[in-house]
Design a protein around this motif. Structure first.
Motif, PDB file in Angstrom:
ATOM      1  N   ILE A 114       0.830  -1.202   0.000  1.00 22.67           N
ATOM      2  CA  ILE A 114       0.000   0.000   0.000  1.00 22.67           C
ATOM      3  C   ILE A 114       0.868   1.257   0.000  1.00 22.67           C
ATOM      4  O   ILE A 114       0.542   2.270  -0.644  1.00 22.67           O
ATOM      5  CB  ILE A 114      -0.957  -0.011   1.211  1.00 22.67           C
ATOM      6  N   SER A 115       2.000   1.214   0.694  1.00 14.64           N
ATOM      7  CA  SER A 115       2.914   2.354   0.711  1.00 14.64           C
ATOM      8  C   SER A 115       3.452   2.634  -0.688  1.00 14.64           C
ATOM      9  O   SER A 115       3.483   3.783  -1.145  1.00 14.64           O
ATOM     10  CB  SER A 115       4.065   2.083   1.682  1.00 14.64           C
ATOM     11  N   LYS A 116       3.887   1.578  -1.382  1.00 14.49           N
ATOM     12  CA  LYS A 116       4.398   1.741  -2.751  1.00 14.49           C
ATOM     13  C   LYS A 116       3.297   2.213  -3.687  1.00 14.49           C
ATOM     14  O   LYS A 116       3.528   3.060  -4.563  1.00 14.49           O
ATOM     15  CB  LYS A 116       4.977   0.418  -3.250  1.00 14.49           C
ATOM     16  N   LEU A 117       2.107   1.670  -3.510  1.00 15.38           N
ATOM     17  CA  LEU A 117       0.993   2.052  -4.376  1.00 15.38           C
ATOM     18  C   LEU A 117       0.633   3.518  -4.170  1.00 15.38           C
ATOM     19  O   LEU A 117       0.359   4.249  -5.131  1.00 15.38           O
ATOM     20  CB  LEU A 117      -0.212   1.155  -4.074  1.00 15.38           C
ATOM     21  N   GLY A 118       0.654   3.982  -2.915  1.00 13.45           N
ATOM     22  CA  GLY A 118       0.375   5.389  -2.639  1.00 13.45           C
ATOM     23  C   GLY A 118       1.408   6.299  -3.264  1.00 13.45           C
ATOM     24  O   GLY A 118       1.074   7.355  -3.823  1.00 13.45           O
ATOM     25  N   LEU A 119       2.676   5.882  -3.202  1.00 13.99           N
ATOM     26  CA  LEU A 119       3.751   6.666  -3.824  1.00 13.99           C
ATOM     27  C   LEU A 119       3.571   6.712  -5.338  1.00 13.99           C
ATOM     28  O   LEU A 119       3.764   7.756  -5.976  1.00 13.99           O
ATOM     29  CB  LEU A 119       5.105   6.047  -3.469  1.00 13.99           C
ATOM     30  N   MET A 120       3.187   5.589  -5.903  1.00 15.14           N
ATOM     31  CA  MET A 120       2.950   5.505  -7.342  1.00 15.14           C
ATOM     32  C   MET A 120       1.867   6.492  -7.778  1.00 15.14           C
ATOM     33  O   MET A 120       2.021   7.229  -8.773  1.00 15.14           O
ATOM     34  CB  MET A 120       2.543   4.069  -7.689  1.00 15.14           C
ATOM     35  N   VAL A 121       0.774   6.527  -7.023  1.00 21.66           N
ATOM     36  CA  VAL A 121      -0.337   7.432  -7.344  1.00 21.66           C
ATOM     37  C   VAL A 121       0.087   8.891  -7.181  1.00 21.66           C
ATOM     38  O   VAL A 121      -0.237   9.742  -8.028  1.00 21.66           O
ATOM     39  CB  VAL A 121      -1.554   7.108  -6.457  1.00 21.66           C
ATOM     40  N   ASP A 122       0.827   9.196  -6.127  1.00 19.48           N
ATOM     41  CA  ASP A 122       1.291  10.571  -5.912  1.00 19.48           C
ATOM     42  C   ASP A 122       2.195  11.027  -7.056  1.00 19.48           C
ATOM     43  O   ASP A 122       2.095  12.177  -7.526  1.00 19.48           O
ATOM     44  CB  ASP A 122       2.055  10.669  -4.590  1.00 19.48           C
ATOM     45  N   LYS A 123       3.070  10.157  -7.502  1.00 18.52           N
ATOM     46  CA  LYS A 123       3.966  10.505  -8.602  1.00 18.52           C
ATOM     47  C   LYS A 123       3.182  10.698  -9.899  1.00 18.52           C
ATOM     48  O   LYS A 123       3.504  11.572 -10.709  1.00 18.52           O
ATOM     49  CB  LYS A 123       5.037   9.426  -8.769  1.00 18.52           C
TER      50      LYS A 123
ATOM     51  N   MET B 109       0.845  14.499 -13.953  1.00 14.63           N
ATOM     52  CA  MET B 109      -0.308  15.107 -14.612  1.00 14.63           C
ATOM     53  C   MET B 109      -0.191  16.629 -14.660  1.00 14.63           C
ATOM     54  O   MET B 109      -0.733  17.272 -15.568  1.00 14.63           O
ATOM     55  CB  MET B 109      -1.598  14.696 -13.889  1.00 14.63           C
ATOM     56  N   LEU B 110       0.530  17.216 -13.708  1.00 11.08           N
ATOM     57  CA  LEU B 110       0.712  18.669 -13.667  1.00 11.08           C
ATOM     58  C   LEU B 110       1.826  19.132 -14.598  1.00 11.08           C
ATOM     59  O   LEU B 110       1.942  20.321 -14.877  1.00 11.08           O
ATOM     60  CB  LEU B 110       1.016  19.111 -12.231  1.00 11.08           C
ATOM     61  N   ASP B 111       2.668  18.189 -15.040  1.00 13.46           N
ATOM     62  CA  ASP B 111       3.803  18.545 -15.898  1.00 13.46           C
ATOM     63  C   ASP B 111       4.090  17.366 -16.824  1.00 13.46           C
ATOM     64  O   ASP B 111       5.043  16.621 -16.647  1.00 13.46           O
ATOM     65  CB  ASP B 111       5.026  18.866 -15.030  1.00 13.46           C
ATOM     66  N   GLU B 112       3.220  17.190 -17.817  1.00 10.42           N
ATOM     67  CA  GLU B 112       3.263  16.011 -18.682  1.00 10.42           C
ATOM     68  C   GLU B 112       4.596  15.834 -19.411  1.00 10.42           C
ATOM     69  O   GLU B 112       5.032  14.723 -19.653  1.00 10.42           O
ATOM     70  CB  GLU B 112       2.125  16.078 -19.709  1.00 10.42           C
TER      71      GLU B 112
END
Length: 284
Positions: A223-232, A237-240
């Motif tokens: 879950i920690s890795k998945l959360g980091l993945m989503v945050d990245k 998305m803000l700087d494609e």
């Protein structure tokens, strides 16, 4: 998740950008066809009531016919050799006398190639719906009065420390977590290694115990890795145009995993590499 652990950028190109180009991998093709043959024989024997002889013969024909459609340069994993491996597998672990038998499900069928889909507590960064953990188990079986996950793996060799190498496999702990979420308590994984070698076929079974402590720790890490993945991904998305600032290249073992160079290496070795990748890969 294993691809993410190898290299964030490699994961982004393969799973987010969905970049693909045709490549034939003899190991994956032969191994996948062998696993499908084992599944077919088990289903025909347990679910359909076919005799052991007829179920195995049908599975052997399936393996040979399927692999004959491929171009092989590796004679060790030729269609006929893989058919022989399947035949020897069921001589080692006979359908009618195997100590491991598949669990019978409420549907009346047996847990052979048991598929699962589990919602996770993290949402997709664009769709806003829960991410899904999905997969399939070669078999959920009963062995010595306890439930085990059964996993077959083809290989060319079996090192002496094979049991130690399997002991903390994230893949297997993830399987055990999925089984637990489905309400099935398991002791761990029975790994059946099937080696096809010049001198013949060799088989070994390894018991990989998996405790609740291991499962809980794996889930926290996952879950920690998945959360980091989503945050990245949200940052991307803000700087494609600058996705490499979010998804960092590994420049270590991920560049040569499974003794093969990374297919996306041009993107990390030249400032013009992105043009090469766009020309060589298709986006699915």
């Amino acid at each position: 998740m294993s691809l993410w652990s190898e290299c964030e950028l490699k994961w982004f190109r393969a799973r987010s950008q969905n970049l693909r180009k045709y490549s034939f991998n003899i190991d994956l093709t032969a191994g996948g066809t062998f696993a499908a043959g084992v599944e077919l024989a088990r289903k025909r024997f347990y679910n359909d009531g076919l005799s052991e002889h007829d179920a195995v013969e049908e599975a052997i024909d399936f393996v040979i016919d399927t692999l004959h459609d491929q171009e092989f340069q590796d004679s060790l994993k030729s269609p006929e050799r893989m058919g022989l491996l399947l035949k020897k597998y069921f001589e080692k672990w006979s359908l009618g006398h195997d100590e491991v038998t598949p669990l019978k499900l409420k549907s009346g069928n047996y847990a052979i190639e048991h598929k699962f889909t589990i919602e996770l507590p993290i949402n997709h960064p664009e769709l806003g719906v829960p991410l899904i953990f999905k997969g399939k188990l070669d078999m959920l079986g009963e062995y010595m009065g306890r439930n085990w996950i059964v996993d077959e793996k083809t290989t060319k060799s079996m090192p002496k420390n094979q049991a130690d190498l399997l002991a903390v496999s994230g893949q297997f702990v993830g399987y055990a977590w999925a089984a637990r979420e489905l309400g099935i308590e398991t002791q761990g994984v029975l790994v059946r290694k099937c080696a096809i070698q010049t001198a013949g076929c060799k088989f070994e079974q390894y018991e990989v115990p998996i405790t609740d402590y291991m499962i809980d720790l794996w889930y926290e890490s996952f879950i920690s890795k998945l959360g980091l993945m989503v945050d990245k991904y949200k940052a991307k998305m803000l700087d494609e145009d600058n996705f490499k600032k979010s998804f960092i290249p590994d420049f270590q073992s991920g560049c040569t995993s499974f003794f093969r160079p990374c297919a996306f290496r041009e993107g990390c070795s030249s400032k013009h590499g992105e043009k090469f990748i766009k020309a060589e890969f298709k986006q699915l």
